[in-house]
Design an enzyme around this catalytic site. Structure first.
Site, PDB file in Angstrom:
ATOM      1  N   GLY A 276       1.214  -3.921   3.499  1.00  0.00           N
ATOM      2  CA  GLY A 276       2.488  -4.076   4.189  1.00  0.00           C
ATOM      3  C   GLY A 276       3.600  -4.390   3.215  1.00  0.00           C
ATOM      4  N   CYS A 277       4.801  -4.017   3.595  1.00  0.00           N
ATOM      5  CA  CYS A 277       5.930  -4.127   2.660  1.00  0.00           C
ATOM      6  C   CYS A 277       6.226  -5.578   2.275  1.00  0.00           C
ATOM      7  CB  CYS A 277       7.162  -3.445   3.252  1.00  0.00           C
ATOM      8  SG  CYS A 277       7.604  -3.983   4.915  1.00  0.00           S
TER       9      CYS A 277
END
Lengths: 349, 349, 349, 349
Positions: C153-154
């Site tokens: 995930g970012c």
């Protein structure tokens, strides 16, 4: 103290008039109506209003909507106001409608408009067309005998105010008019869509509706009434990444007037228009000068090499282009000073 | 009707208080002073004020500046107010200074601050330090006997209001406080520079002054006065591409309180603070809710897994963080209701 | 030349990997799949690709999707990849999934994650969990024997890269970690909604998901694997009006290390990580430095007054936070140099 | 491998060509020259170039600037290139100048331009005026025998490409042309000023230089060469809050052509122009489609009610409007394929 109802309170036009009414010393808000957000507090939908407007939004079927109000604002799409405006007037209300429903004086003109934008050309309330007025107070007297007003479109306000003095003076070729108009995104309303999703919009601009924008009809109607000839414009709607504001560059062929002469024409035309400020081409201007206010700033210029008028018209599309102008109409319809609750300078930056 | 002078009228702090004074029913603007833009009309520098404030800006040497004014706002950098505040007070004025000059109660505290930010540690007007008050009305009574006020820094307002209830209640470890603060660009003032040139700023964010921000000293002073222990914070200033607004995320170790308990502490603390609105973590919040207004919205939350307070403080840095709070002080110093000219909801969008 | 399929081509993650694959000398795009926009050319959906990728987007049912591809990118929400990844691998593909489906090594960890975000805790393809790796090459070797990768995930990329060196070195209290993270709007994807409608977003910021963000689980898992103790963070997600970029301010208690010592730890950790750039707190940094690129820039700082680590982590959420990191994984899974098609500086301004 | 020198490396035009040259397989950067930032690494001035271009910027007096380079880019204001271009050519370089110095073929035309913008009308290097070419490859053959090129102005590129097909075809009244042009802020360069300070620019737009913009002369020259008649345009420069991008709305009177016919004219004209994409008015278009690329997208439309051409021209002002077009010229001057290092799709969003 007059009592107001706002239909379409959940949109930008609705919250805009609500903000203005809250500050107006002679009005209280009686009823907020919306199809969406029914049952929620206005201040839950618009948290900046917390403590200022905690009224619950009601549905159009709510009994409360059937009570008497002195003024009803329809901040609604085309076709809504015409369904119940007569009923409101019968109950003693004055009506201000934001859509195209009451901007045209005859069923024929309305049909032309409705056809242009793909709506049913039959007006639902033709009797009111003889009573309504195109609600741009700089062009039409709006008085306390007026019961219904068609509040103009945002682009139309910007173009008409920018061209009316020249058309009325008969100094431009009304077949040569070009309106190159840039609007902020709020003009498209509160409903999210792909074009106005932040990542697509933040560093972007585009033209749209090249085939024909709905405001063209009213611009041509109103300018046509001012001059001797029919008016037929080329109009380009564009959207740029600002929130509020319209800047319209307006061009037309002149017959040799100088910038100074043109400036004089514009100043004279607007000498009694408190919300129009006329300036020459050397004075810096930008939409920040009118942001959050009801003013229209006009930069008046002549391209003397080409004998061409160039006027740059700056408004806040949600104020002079919508709710602000609606309040100005309300003031006039109730005999108040037109500037009450409106004559304010905005905030910078 | 009281008469006001604004020193530093050409900056954001100056135009901000000017906008507010223009709407205030009990004040008239008597004199606008600035080093830059001298001789120009205020409305030429700030065209949105055209027709509202066409006064000419005078230089600090202008005789007009030596007249009596009831209130003088110093919207000036550190070191300016302290040079002439005594003189103003001697002429009968009350003084509200935006800089660090009058935020500290002793010459020692001032020297500490001045050293921290690299200024001469000797205060030019030490006698006034015993008269001044840190002008955050939520912490200190500002009354009509007050002649001088040190208006707080914008980040400081946001952090102090967000932490004061918890510190006063003695429920957080005052050595564990972290203030992670994001400001809009207007906080850096009106003077252009490379960091805030549009192409560098529009799609950007960054932290700055990691070695130490000038507002840390006053935050630690004020929170220290509220609790039993010294306060020593970690503070990170950041700038994001908005114009107005500060959002501060404030963290500290708790001793087992729940979110509900904390909310109660915050509501109790602020029950008489008209410009602070407390809300729980489920209620959506954003700086748009306070844009253009004097409100501070506090989202009060507990990370119960980690026994950690998390408060998110939202203000408009130019209003509650500067001119709005200054006007609130003025109201109190003259015995007006604190909300006059301030209790307004802002505009959306 | 390897052949790629992109599932979810109509979203930001899909167009991002498409842009990168188009420039990659060793890959050709074989198939673009999407639930929306089926039957349209990719370049009609994304006009900047006109002439570069005019392939027609097919539906997940299209026979073309059943052909063999060497690599399949799932740019899809949780729960999609796990339904067909085994089938793809059986056809000889390597799989890179952007969701949480393959970020966790056991069914228990997955169930914990799924429960945290309200999904069905039963993984549809548990056998693959023993094969997958958390696809952050700075932490895990990704080699050409790897058949499936869970792309991180970012926010997780930004936090893990910012904290991993300190956790591994055992110099911070892993119970004291606070991650204060600000993301650009593109992180929320391409689907329009009210929060990201331009007029609501342009001059705004807010925190969200205070009750718990889905990336917390993987941050705690990955940092926990590096150190000796469990990791339990306080995490605040915020959104600011930029398009691309995450800036995370990371805090934790230290035991007396200086900034210089910390810098050394971070440089050593990253000496073989081509996409991580470490810098001290005096060097200016902003997300513009990494916009459009696969780099993570880390500003490493110590608040020595409070013995507290402060690291500021800058990435482009759509590149190192998503498609760029996915391509880096692909390069490693096929034995290419990790920088092919990625080692590029971006554009400024 | 050719060796390049960039004069004016510290500005947007300089960093733009540097970014492009770094990716070009046939060029290496030999020398970066600037008046500002002398002695600093290019990557300290532009941190996104860290690891890609760490060369030190030298002053114009540095001996290194006197060495031989194959190509010299002058990304400098008017009057700089003309002082040393001859010397460069004598040393064997080919010269690409971004200013007005080499856009005009005769001393008379240059003098007219120089007078228009208030410069000394005497050209310092008149001999080169017979050698130079107006560097818009869509209008003039740029071949490997060319030693010097005047790279066009950004607005000029957008207007000329948008009007050239119609002027050449002789179907518009060349006295009726109106160019309504909106540019992003990067067009004003890197030096901060009040107009482009973020708080003044973020939600703002304005027209400027109404009395006359410097690009008018070259637009009229180039269009005049294409048709039979002199061309005399009305030109309005506007700036909107985007970073990169120009959108020009171009109007002129037609003699009855339909949209379809016009489209045919434009497609035919551009059939060999790889960086011009022509589309009809129903196809959505925006500057995001060309952001970061060398493309010019033309929307071709006829307002048939008014027999008026309306073309909307979209470019990235720093690419096709500056550095990208300069690289295209370089490719042609060295016999490379014109698309090397340029034929790339950009990033979205």
């Amino acid at each position: 103290m007059i009592k107001a109802k706002v239909v379409g309170a959940g949109g930008y036009g609705g919250v805009g008039i609500t903000e203005l009414l809250l500050k107006h010393p002679e009005v209280e808000i009686g009823c907020l109506v919306s199809l969406s957000d029914t049952g929620r507090k206005m201040s839950d939908v618009f948290p900046h209003l917390r403590g200022f407007c905690d009224d619950v939004i009601v549905s159009p079927d709510d009994p409360k909507t059937k009570e008497h109000y002195d003024v009803v604002f329809y901040s609604t799409p085309d076709g809504v106001g015409m369904q119940s405006a007569e009923e409101e007037i019968a109950r003693g209300a004055k009506v201000i409608d934001y859509s195209g429903d009451f901007r045209f004086g005859t069923v024929e003109r309305y049909a032309e408009y409705a056809n242009f934008i793909g709506l049913d050309p039959v007006h639902k309330s033709p009797a009111l067309l003889t009573e309504t007025v195109y609600g741009l107070p700089e062009l039409h007297d709006v008085t306390d005998s007026q019961t219904i007003v068609g509040n103009p479109g945002c682009f139309a306000v910007s173009c008409i105010l920018g061209l009316a003095p020249a058309v009325e003076a008969g100094i431009i070729d009304t077949k040569s008019i070009i309106c190159d108009c840039k609007t902020g995104v709020s003009g498209a309303g509160k409903k999210p869509n792909a074009a106005f999703h932040y990542p697509n919009r933040y560093d972007n601009m585009n033209a749209y509706k090249l085939a024909g924008h709905q405001h063209v009809v009213e611009i041509e109607q109103e300018l046509g009434l001012l001059g001797e000839d029919d008016v037929q414009i080329t109009f380009t709607a564009q959207v740029v990444p600002v929130c509020r504001g319209i800047m319209s560059c307006l061009y037309a062929s002149l017959e040799g007037q100088t910038g100074e002469q043109l400036l004089e024409v514009y100043k004279e035309f607007n000498k009694n228009n408190p919300f129009v400020r006329v300036q020459d081409a050397r004075t810096p201007a930008s939409i920040a000068d009118v942001r959050g206010t009801n003013y229209c700033n006009l930069t008046v210029d002549v391209d003397e090499r080409n004998n061409r008028l160039r006027v740059i018209s700056h408004i806040d599309n949600l104020m002079k282009g919508q709710a602000g102008n609606a309040l100005q109409n309300m003031n006039l319809m109730f005999g108040f000073d037109s500037g009450i609750g409106l004559a304010s300078a905005g905030q910078y930056p």
